[in-house]
Design a protein around this motif. Structure first.
Motif, PDB file in Angstrom:
ATOM      1  N   VAL A   7     -43.779   0.807  26.840  1.00 32.44           N
ATOM      2  CA  VAL A   7     -44.497   2.075  26.867  1.00 32.44           C
ATOM      3  C   VAL A   7     -44.763   2.487  25.422  1.00 32.44           C
ATOM      4  O   VAL A   7     -43.841   2.858  24.688  1.00 32.44           O
ATOM      5  CB  VAL A   7     -43.677   3.172  27.585  1.00 32.44           C
ATOM      6  CG1 VAL A   7     -44.548   4.406  27.791  1.00 32.44           C
ATOM      7  CG2 VAL A   7     -43.124   2.672  28.905  1.00 32.44           C
ATOM      8  N   GLU A   8     -45.995   2.373  25.022  1.00 40.79           N
ATOM      9  CA  GLU A   8     -46.393   2.668  23.628  1.00 40.79           C
ATOM     10  C   GLU A   8     -47.883   2.976  23.645  1.00 40.79           C
ATOM     11  O   GLU A   8     -48.670   2.188  24.178  1.00 40.79           O
ATOM     12  CB  GLU A   8     -46.071   1.438  22.764  1.00 40.79           C
ATOM     13  CG  GLU A   8     -46.748   1.382  21.408  1.00 40.79           C
ATOM     14  CD  GLU A   8     -46.316   2.498  20.470  1.00 40.79           C
ATOM     15  OE1 GLU A   8     -47.121   3.423  20.259  1.00 40.79           O
ATOM     16  OE2 GLU A   8     -45.182   2.429  19.962  1.00 40.79           O
ATOM     17  N   ASP A   9     -48.259   4.146  23.100  1.00 42.00           N
ATOM     18  CA  ASP A   9     -49.670   4.550  23.186  1.00 42.00           C
ATOM     19  C   ASP A   9     -50.530   3.873  22.119  1.00 42.00           C
ATOM     20  O   ASP A   9     -51.751   3.823  22.251  1.00 42.00           O
ATOM     21  CB  ASP A   9     -49.821   6.069  23.094  1.00 42.00           C
ATOM     22  CG  ASP A   9     -49.198   6.632  21.842  1.00 42.00           C
ATOM     23  OD1 ASP A   9     -48.067   6.218  21.515  1.00 42.00           O
ATOM     24  OD2 ASP A   9     -49.813   7.480  21.194  1.00 42.00           O
ATOM     25  N   LEU A  51     -39.460   1.887  24.893  1.00 42.12           N
ATOM     26  CA  LEU A  51     -40.061   3.193  25.127  1.00 42.12           C
ATOM     27  C   LEU A  51     -40.289   3.979  23.843  1.00 42.12           C
ATOM     28  O   LEU A  51     -39.337   4.366  23.161  1.00 42.12           O
ATOM     29  CB  LEU A  51     -39.125   3.975  26.077  1.00 42.12           C
ATOM     30  CG  LEU A  51     -39.520   5.370  26.506  1.00 42.12           C
ATOM     31  CD1 LEU A  51     -40.870   5.397  27.189  1.00 42.12           C
ATOM     32  CD2 LEU A  51     -38.447   5.941  27.442  1.00 42.12           C
ATOM     33  N   ASP A  52     -41.553   4.213  23.532  1.00 45.51           N
ATOM     34  CA  ASP A  52     -41.904   5.060  22.389  1.00 45.51           C
ATOM     35  C   ASP A  52     -41.593   6.509  22.752  1.00 45.51           C
ATOM     36  O   ASP A  52     -41.638   6.887  23.924  1.00 45.51           O
ATOM     37  CB  ASP A  52     -43.403   4.878  22.088  1.00 45.51           C
ATOM     38  CG  ASP A  52     -43.808   5.586  20.812  1.00 45.51           C
ATOM     39  OD1 ASP A  52     -42.947   5.743  19.919  1.00 45.51           O
ATOM     40  OD2 ASP A  52     -44.981   5.976  20.711  1.00 45.51           O
ATOM     41  N   ILE A  53     -41.270   7.318  21.759  1.00 46.52           N
ATOM     42  CA  ILE A  53     -40.942   8.717  22.052  1.00 46.52           C
ATOM     43  C   ILE A  53     -42.186   9.605  22.032  1.00 46.52           C
ATOM     44  O   ILE A  53     -42.422  10.394  22.939  1.00 46.52           O
ATOM     45  CB  ILE A  53     -39.869   9.234  21.073  1.00 46.52           C
ATOM     46  CG1 ILE A  53     -38.537   8.565  21.438  1.00 46.52           C
ATOM     47  CG2 ILE A  53     -39.732  10.747  21.165  1.00 46.52           C
ATOM     48  CD1 ILE A  53     -37.402   8.880  20.519  1.00 46.52           C
ATOM     49  N   MET A  54     -43.005   9.463  20.986  1.00 44.14           N
ATOM     50  CA  MET A  54     -44.220  10.290  20.894  1.00 44.14           C
ATOM     51  C   MET A  54     -45.321   9.662  21.737  1.00 44.14           C
ATOM     52  O   MET A  54     -45.916   8.653  21.338  1.00 44.14           O
ATOM     53  CB  MET A  54     -44.675  10.378  19.440  1.00 44.14           C
ATOM     54  CG  MET A  54     -43.659  11.034  18.522  1.00 44.14           C
ATOM     55  SD  MET A  54     -43.445  12.788  18.889  1.00 44.14           S
ATOM     56  CE  MET A  54     -44.894  13.438  18.059  1.00 44.14           C
ATOM     57  N   LEU A  55     -45.551  10.236  22.914  1.00 42.72           N
ATOM     58  CA  LEU A  55     -46.552   9.703  23.839  1.00 42.72           C
ATOM     59  C   LEU A  55     -47.429  10.832  24.345  1.00 42.72           C
ATOM     60  O   LEU A  55     -46.952  11.971  24.458  1.00 42.72           O
ATOM     61  CB  LEU A  55     -45.852   9.076  25.061  1.00 42.72           C
ATOM     62  CG  LEU A  55     -45.046   7.806  24.883  1.00 42.72           C
ATOM     63  CD1 LEU A  55     -44.206   7.570  26.130  1.00 42.72           C
ATOM     64  CD2 LEU A  55     -45.958   6.616  24.632  1.00 42.72           C
TER      65      LEU A  55
HETATM   66 CA    CA Z   1     -46.647   6.982  19.865  1.00 38.83          CA
END
Ligand code: CA
Length: 217
Positions: A7-9, A51-55
């Motif tokens: 999960v990474e934008d 898992l990225d935090i800033m999404l």
């Molecule tokens: Ca991000």
């Protein structure tokens, strides 16, 4: 092989992670925002979440709360120490600070999978028994006192039995990439394992490379 949800934008980072983890034999699924990730977590089971935090949408913490215990490695921005602490406090298995080396991510992924992998719960060979759940080795049913690193090294050898592992690889797998000590550390721990567990003939020295636990199955 593990089922991994990334999960990474940021598309290029997500893609880079997917390529690298696929190379090490894992099956990767990608999500680019929090809501999509949460929906995927609801519909199927994953062995690991990167898992990225800033999404956009839900942030990493909110996704993590919906991950119902899926082992998770958080990706955090360099400056945000509080994010690392928060992630670990919430029960994440590990975190990586961006930017990170793909080799390091791969090592962390393997370490978390090793710790959390279902399936094999114990290993027996002759008088030796290794209980992965209790992190304990037994000889003829009697618990053998091992330091945490001795035990971890033993478990790595057992889980990779009959495979020659280089000293550098063992160092990475057991002590991690941050460790400053040399490969001599590996030799010392191997000697202790051989003595304590009577594995003198089973943990083989592989000339100019490292070690291999030889198991006839
Ligand atoms: Ca991000």
């Amino acid at each position: 092989m593990a089922e991994i949800l990334i999960v990474e934008d940021e598309f290029s980072i997500n893609e880079l992670i997917r390529k690298n983890l696929s190379l090490t034999g894992h099956h990767c699924t990608q999500a680019f925002d929090g809501e999509n990730a949460a929906a995927m977590l609801e519909s199927r089971k994953f062995d690991l979440l990167v898992l990225d935090i800033m999404l956009p949408g839900l942030d990493g913490y909110q996704v993590f709360e919906r991950a119902s215990g899926t082992p998770t490695i958080f990706l955090t921005a360099k400056s945000e120490l509080s994010d690392k602490l928060k992630g670990l406090a919430m029960g994440a298995d590990d975190y990586l600070t961006k930017p990170f080396q793909m080799l390091e991510l791969a090592a962390r992924v393997e370490a978390v999978l090793r710790r959390t992998k279902k399936g094999e719960t114990e290993f027996e060979m002759g008088d030796l028994k290794v209980d992965f759940g209790r992190h304990q080795a037994f000889l003829k049913g009697t618990a053998v006192e091992c330091t945490p690193k001795e035990y971890e090294l033993l478990e790595v050898l057992v889980r990779n039995r009959n495979i020659a592992l280089s000293r550098e690889k063992l160092l990475d797998m057991v002590w991690g990439y941050d460790f400053d000590g040399g490969t001599r550390t590996v030799d010392v721990h191997i000697q202790r394992l051989r003595q304590k567990l009577h594995l003198e003939n089973d943990i083989r020295t592989v000339y100019k490379l490292g070690y291999r636990l030889e198991v006839r199955e």
